[in-house]
Design a protein around this motif. Structure first.
Motif, PDB file in Angstrom:
ATOM      1  N   THR A 101       0.895  -1.208   0.031  1.00 17.47           N
ATOM      2  CA  THR A 101      -0.082   0.019  -0.113  1.00 17.47           C
ATOM      3  C   THR A 101       0.954   1.170  -0.002  1.00 17.47           C
ATOM      4  O   THR A 101       1.882   1.337   0.757  1.00 17.47           O
ATOM      5  N   ALA A 102       0.514   2.170  -0.807  1.00 17.38           N
ATOM      6  CA  ALA A 102       1.301   3.307  -0.884  1.00 17.38           C
ATOM      7  C   ALA A 102       0.601   4.758  -0.681  1.00 17.38           C
ATOM      8  O   ALA A 102      -0.549   4.769  -0.991  1.00 17.38           O
ATOM      9  N   ARG A 103       1.156   5.538  -0.052  1.00 16.48           N
ATOM     10  CA  ARG A 103       0.440   6.924   0.310  1.00 16.48           C
ATOM     11  C   ARG A 103       1.702   7.908  -0.149  1.00 16.48           C
ATOM     12  O   ARG A 103       2.846   7.931   0.240  1.00 16.48           O
ATOM     13  N   THR A 104       1.369   8.966  -1.028  1.00 16.30           N
ATOM     14  CA  THR A 104       2.170   9.949  -1.687  1.00 16.30           C
ATOM     15  C   THR A 104       2.457  10.952  -0.483  1.00 16.30           C
ATOM     16  O   THR A 104       1.613  11.321   0.240  1.00 16.30           O
ATOM     17  N   LEU A 105       3.815  11.037  -0.355  1.00 14.60           N
ATOM     18  CA  LEU A 105       4.018  12.286   0.678  1.00 14.60           C
ATOM     19  C   LEU A 105       4.434  13.344   0.162  1.00 14.60           C
ATOM     20  O   LEU A 105       3.885  14.624   0.568  1.00 14.60           O
ATOM     21  N   GLY A 106       4.966  13.551  -0.964  1.00 16.98           N
ATOM     22  CA  GLY A 106       5.108  14.779  -1.404  1.00 16.98           C
ATOM     23  C   GLY A 106       5.854  14.725  -2.814  1.00 16.98           C
ATOM     24  O   GLY A 106       6.232  13.639  -3.240  1.00 16.98           O
ATOM     25  N   HIS A 107       5.995  15.869  -3.608  1.00 18.59           N
ATOM     26  CA  HIS A 107       6.641  15.704  -4.840  1.00 18.59           C
ATOM     27  C   HIS A 107       7.844  16.867  -5.063  1.00 18.59           C
ATOM     28  O   HIS A 107       8.172  17.374  -4.017  1.00 18.59           O
ATOM     29  N   PHE A 108       9.110  16.326  -5.659  1.00 23.16           N
ATOM     30  CA  PHE A 108      10.207  17.072  -6.030  1.00 23.16           C
ATOM     31  C   PHE A 108      10.468  17.407  -7.447  1.00 23.16           C
ATOM     32  O   PHE A 108       9.771  16.686  -8.271  1.00 23.16           O
ATOM     33  N   ARG A 109      11.423  18.162  -7.920  1.00 24.17           N
ATOM     34  CA  ARG A 109      11.896  18.197  -9.107  1.00 24.17           C
ATOM     35  C   ARG A 109      13.508  18.289  -9.193  1.00 24.17           C
ATOM     36  O   ARG A 109      14.084  18.558  -8.058  1.00 24.17           O
ATOM     37  N   PHE A 110      14.173  18.290 -10.276  1.00 25.10           N
ATOM     38  CA  PHE A 110      15.599  17.846 -10.422  1.00 25.10           C
ATOM     39  C   PHE A 110      15.881  19.593 -10.678  1.00 25.10           C
ATOM     40  O   PHE A 110      15.309  20.009 -11.373  1.00 25.10           O
TER      41      PHE A 110
END
Length: 250
Positions: free
Chosen positions: A98-107
């Motif tokens: 089971t997965a829960r998204t924590l946050g996003h990032f960019r390079f």
């Protein structure tokens, strides 16, 4: 002393049943007790940039949770290796988790002010071939990480001039800050150094790759109070740290 191969097989078969018994007991007592017990967390090697700014507050709020952090880029088997939760980036292909998204990032591409003062700032991806580039080699595969820019992939069809190649992101960042060249890294790793002026972002309009961090745990496993409060805490504080959101590359 160590287990025989037969003992290892028996332990692997019994561990899920023992875990279910432990979790059933925890469920019965969770309504009257605050989260407690041992929490084993697997994170990527760069995960301390994600977690450690928030962890002291978590430890203060939940003093009865004994947290063990394992920083490694290898793929772990959460059940067989006894981990409660894993933090990973990218797409999750294992349907048993089971997965829960924590946050996003960019390079981002970044270099030190000293390097840019001497060599100038590149204005297009093609110009990077004339600059000193600090490349990252994945320890698990030995492959060089490509720089994915708008309409251009450096170190793919277009080769970079490698001033330095490393298999440790922290070493790459320090080398860039020392003026050795330009590096390509996730933005959350260099946020503080960018704010202090130790590094400057290069060609932000060409960056196009983004990523996602997620918390994972076995689908069949009861979500214990300590796992739930850890994931909720990390999600809340990641959102707070990202507000207002970092500007996205077009």
């Amino acid at each position: 002393m160590s287990l025989t191969s037969e003992g290892e097989k028996l332990l692997a078969r019994c561990r899920p049943a023992l875990e279910q018994l432990r979790e059933a007991e925890a469920e019965l007592t969770s309504s009257t007790q605050r989260p407690s017990g041992k929490l084993r967390v697997s994170l990527p090697a760069i995960g301390y940039h994600l977690l450690m700014p928030f962890f002291p507050a978590f430890a203060a709020q939940y003093p009865d949770i004994d947290t063990e952090l394992d920083f490694s880029d290898r793929l772990v088997n959460l059940v067989e290796e006894g981990f409660d939760v894993a933090i990973r980036s990218g797409e999750m292909a294992d349907s048993r988790l089971t997965a829960r998204t924590l946050g996003h990032f960019r390079f981002v591409l970044c270099a030190s002010p000293a390097y840019l003062a001497i060599h100038g700032e590149p204005r297009s991806p093609d110009a990077l071939k004339q600059h000193r580039c600090i490349l990252f080699r994945f320890p698990s595969t030995g492959l060089i990480q490509p720089w994915e820019l708008a309409g251009f992939q450096l170190t793919g069809a277009h080769q970079a001039r490698a001033a330095l190649t490393v298999n440790n992101i922290e070493a790459m960042i320090r080398a860039a800050a020392a003026g050795l060249g330009i590096c390509y890294v996730p933005d959350f790793i260099v946020t503080t150094m960018l704010a202090r002026g130790e590094l400057g972002e290069v060609m932000p309009g060409y960056c196009e790759r983004t990523g996602t961090f997620s918390a994972l745990w076995p689908t069949s496993r009861y979500l214990s109070p300590r796992i739930r409060c850890f994931v909720d805490f990390l999600k809340t504080h990641w959102d707070m740290a990202q507000a207002p959101a970092s500007p996205r590359c077009p």
